[in-house]
Design a protein around this motif. Sequence first.
Motif, PDB file in Angstrom:
ATOM      1  N   MET A 161      16.044  -9.222   1.024  1.00  0.00           N
ATOM      2  CA  MET A 161      15.315  -9.493   2.273  1.00  0.00           C
ATOM      3  C   MET A 161      15.207  -8.889   3.381  1.00  0.00           C
ATOM      4  SD  MET A 161      14.245 -12.285   1.051  1.00  0.00           S
ATOM      5  CE  MET A 161      13.533 -13.555   2.233  1.00  0.00           C
ATOM      6  N   LEU A 162      16.499  -8.264   3.578  1.00  0.00           N
ATOM      7  CA  LEU A 162      16.581  -7.115   4.913  1.00  0.00           C
ATOM      8  C   LEU A 162      15.520  -6.147   4.678  1.00  0.00           C
ATOM      9  CD1 LEU A 162      18.407  -6.559   7.436  1.00  0.00           C
ATOM     10  CD2 LEU A 162      19.982  -5.184   5.915  1.00  0.00           C
ATOM     11  N   CYS A 163      15.433  -5.526   3.542  1.00  0.00           N
ATOM     12  CA  CYS A 163      14.578  -4.623   3.131  1.00  0.00           C
ATOM     13  C   CYS A 163      13.096  -5.104   3.161  1.00  0.00           C
ATOM     14  CB  CYS A 163      14.621  -3.816   1.760  1.00  0.00           C
ATOM     15  SG  CYS A 163      16.185  -3.094   1.308  1.00  0.00           S
ATOM     16  N   SER A 164      12.785  -6.275   3.172  1.00  0.00           N
ATOM     17  CA  SER A 164      11.570  -6.785   3.233  1.00  0.00           C
ATOM     18  C   SER A 164      11.025  -7.493   4.343  1.00  0.00           C
ATOM     19  CB  SER A 164      11.522  -8.244   2.146  1.00  0.00           C
ATOM     20  OG  SER A 164      11.837  -7.732   0.844  1.00  0.00           O
ATOM     21  N   GLN A 165      11.610  -7.119   5.562  1.00  0.00           N
ATOM     22  CA  GLN A 165      11.218  -7.252   6.733  1.00  0.00           C
ATOM     23  C   GLN A 165      10.008  -6.817   7.503  1.00  0.00           C
ATOM     24  OE1 GLN A 165      14.847  -8.537   9.700  1.00  0.00           O
ATOM     25  NE2 GLN A 165      15.238  -6.612   8.681  1.00  0.00           N
ATOM     26  N   SER A 166       8.992  -7.493   8.114  1.00  0.00           N
ATOM     27  CA  SER A 166       7.556  -7.038   8.455  1.00  0.00           C
ATOM     28  C   SER A 166       7.859  -5.732   9.364  1.00  0.00           C
ATOM     29  CB  SER A 166       6.946  -8.116   9.154  1.00  0.00           C
ATOM     30  OG  SER A 166       6.611  -9.369   8.328  1.00  0.00           O
ATOM     31  N   VAL A 194      -4.566   3.959   1.429  1.00  0.00           N
ATOM     32  CA  VAL A 194      -3.821   2.908   0.774  1.00  0.00           C
ATOM     33  C   VAL A 194      -3.439   3.131  -0.654  1.00  0.00           C
ATOM     34  CG1 VAL A 194      -3.236   0.474   0.760  1.00  0.00           C
ATOM     35  CG2 VAL A 194      -4.229   1.495   2.600  1.00  0.00           C
ATOM     36  N   VAL A 195      -2.217   3.234  -1.153  1.00  0.00           N
ATOM     37  CA  VAL A 195      -1.776   3.442  -2.484  1.00  0.00           C
ATOM     38  C   VAL A 195      -0.460   2.856  -2.673  1.00  0.00           C
ATOM     39  CG1 VAL A 195      -3.202   5.667  -2.727  1.00  0.00           C
ATOM     40  CG2 VAL A 195      -0.796   5.582  -2.109  1.00  0.00           C
ATOM     41  N   GLY A 196      -0.675   2.181  -3.927  1.00  0.00           N
ATOM     42  CA  GLY A 196       0.465   1.449  -4.259  1.00  0.00           C
ATOM     43  C   GLY A 196       0.085  -0.015  -4.913  1.00  0.00           C
ATOM     44  N   THR A 197       1.067  -0.868  -5.030  1.00  0.00           N
ATOM     45  CA  THR A 197       0.872  -1.926  -5.876  1.00  0.00           C
ATOM     46  C   THR A 197       1.027  -3.202  -4.996  1.00  0.00           C
ATOM     47  OG1 THR A 197       1.616  -1.024  -7.944  1.00  0.00           O
ATOM     48  CG2 THR A 197       1.682  -3.347  -7.947  1.00  0.00           C
ATOM     49  N   GLY A 221      -2.299   2.128   6.798  1.00  0.00           N
ATOM     50  CA  GLY A 221      -2.230   3.284   6.067  1.00  0.00           C
ATOM     51  C   GLY A 221      -0.969   4.081   6.356  1.00  0.00           C
ATOM     52  N   VAL A 222       0.002   3.785   7.008  1.00  0.00           N
ATOM     53  CA  VAL A 222       0.979   4.498   7.227  1.00  0.00           C
ATOM     54  C   VAL A 222       2.086   4.168   6.339  1.00  0.00           C
ATOM     55  CG1 VAL A 222       2.812   4.630   9.039  1.00  0.00           C
ATOM     56  CG2 VAL A 222       0.485   3.883   9.725  1.00  0.00           C
ATOM     57  N   ALA A 223       2.468   5.483   5.594  1.00  0.00           N
ATOM     58  CA  ALA A 223       3.504   5.453   4.641  1.00  0.00           C
ATOM     59  C   ALA A 223       4.677   6.261   5.101  1.00  0.00           C
ATOM     60  CB  ALA A 223       3.168   6.016   3.425  1.00  0.00           C
ATOM     61  N   THR A 224       5.815   5.623   5.246  1.00  0.00           N
ATOM     62  CA  THR A 224       7.209   6.346   5.474  1.00  0.00           C
ATOM     63  C   THR A 224       8.176   6.061   4.561  1.00  0.00           C
ATOM     64  OG1 THR A 224       7.829   4.479   6.999  1.00  0.00           O
ATOM     65  CG2 THR A 224       6.456   6.033   7.929  1.00  0.00           C
ATOM     66  N   ALA A 277       4.098  -2.392   1.911  1.00  0.00           N
ATOM     67  CA  ALA A 277       4.704  -2.997   3.289  1.00  0.00           C
ATOM     68  C   ALA A 277       3.489  -3.274   3.953  1.00  0.00           C
ATOM     69  CB  ALA A 277       5.457  -1.852   3.907  1.00  0.00           C
ATOM     70  N   PRO A 278       3.645  -4.285   4.853  1.00  0.00           N
ATOM     71  CA  PRO A 278       2.535  -4.739   5.946  1.00  0.00           C
ATOM     72  C   PRO A 278       1.931  -3.325   6.523  1.00  0.00           C
ATOM     73  CG  PRO A 278       4.469  -6.087   6.048  1.00  0.00           C
ATOM     74  CD  PRO A 278       4.967  -4.922   5.258  1.00  0.00           C
ATOM     75  N   GLU A 279       2.591  -2.306   7.221  1.00  0.00           N
ATOM     76  CA  GLU A 279       2.007  -1.436   7.870  1.00  0.00           C
ATOM     77  C   GLU A 279       1.313  -0.504   7.050  1.00  0.00           C
ATOM     78  OE1 GLU A 279       6.248   0.018   6.601  1.00  0.00           O
ATOM     79  OE2 GLU A 279       5.314  -1.671   7.564  1.00  0.00           O
ATOM     80  N   LEU A 280       1.663  -0.151   5.832  1.00  0.00           N
ATOM     81  CA  LEU A 280       0.947   0.464   4.794  1.00  0.00           C
ATOM     82  C   LEU A 280      -0.578  -0.303   4.511  1.00  0.00           C
ATOM     83  CD1 LEU A 280       0.622   2.908   2.819  1.00  0.00           C
ATOM     84  CD2 LEU A 280       1.789   1.633   1.214  1.00  0.00           C
TER      85      LEU A 280
END
Length: 277
Positions: free
Chosen positions: A212-217, A124-127, A139-142, A132-135
């Motif tokens: 918000m569309l991009c921020s969906q779970s 898991v990398v990022g800020t 640990g799933v990055a797409t 995203a929740p799945e990350l």
Amino acid sequence: MKQYVAEIASMGRLRHKNLVQLLGYCRRKGELLLVYDYMPNGSLNDYLFSRNKMKDLTWSQRVNIIKGVASALLYLHEDWEQFVLHRDIKASNILLDADLNGRLGDFGLAGFHDRGVNLEATRVVGTIGYMAPELTAMGVATTKTDVYAFGSFILEVVCGRRLVDLGRPPVQIVLLNWIATCGIRDTLMDTVDSKLGDFKAEEAKLLLKLGMLCSQSKPENRPSMRHIIQYLEGNVTVPSLAFDTAEFGSNETVTQLTTTSSSVNFSFDDVTLFGSR
């Protein structure tokens, strides 16, 4: 070291007007140095959040920066020979050139992948807040995890504030929740940066809905960067959002954000390779 050199070689071949151009690199006395084009106006983070910032960005400058970063991400996701996951899209990684055009930089956490290859779970990398929740959960990055971060980025630029601000009234602390609340009440314009004297209400509404569309779970509910470009150019209408039923972000992420600095980076081995922030 082999991985470092291989990634540098790939980065050196990236060519896009909204990417910070890598000019070269150097290894000297155990230090790994990267040389980029000089960006005289620093980072977008300084313009949005620094107390000592020189001036506020105008509405047209903000829209131009959002469109520029979107164009760069489309290039990384779909138009280059490999597909590239940036994995750390945020205001501090958007640098501004002499004309205040936004350029995406800092590929220290980026992943380069051949097309058609199935991605596996990774560290898991990022800020926090942009992940995203799945990350954070698996640990799933797409490309859709980049889209999630891009949505957070849009909201910060339009609202002129961080994703979490503990100094605000309780209903406004978490930006996603506040925008959703205002969406239900049909008062979205209340969330737009108050420092903006003039802005186009229709453009602001479009950008807030797109963020918000991009921020969906659920990743499958987020648009691709190609669709995002179409929305930004006005070629396609942004789908309607039911703010009262749509799920945004994750409760776990919100908990982390309200108890931890939003600037903390989870970068582990990547920092060892590419240098600390």
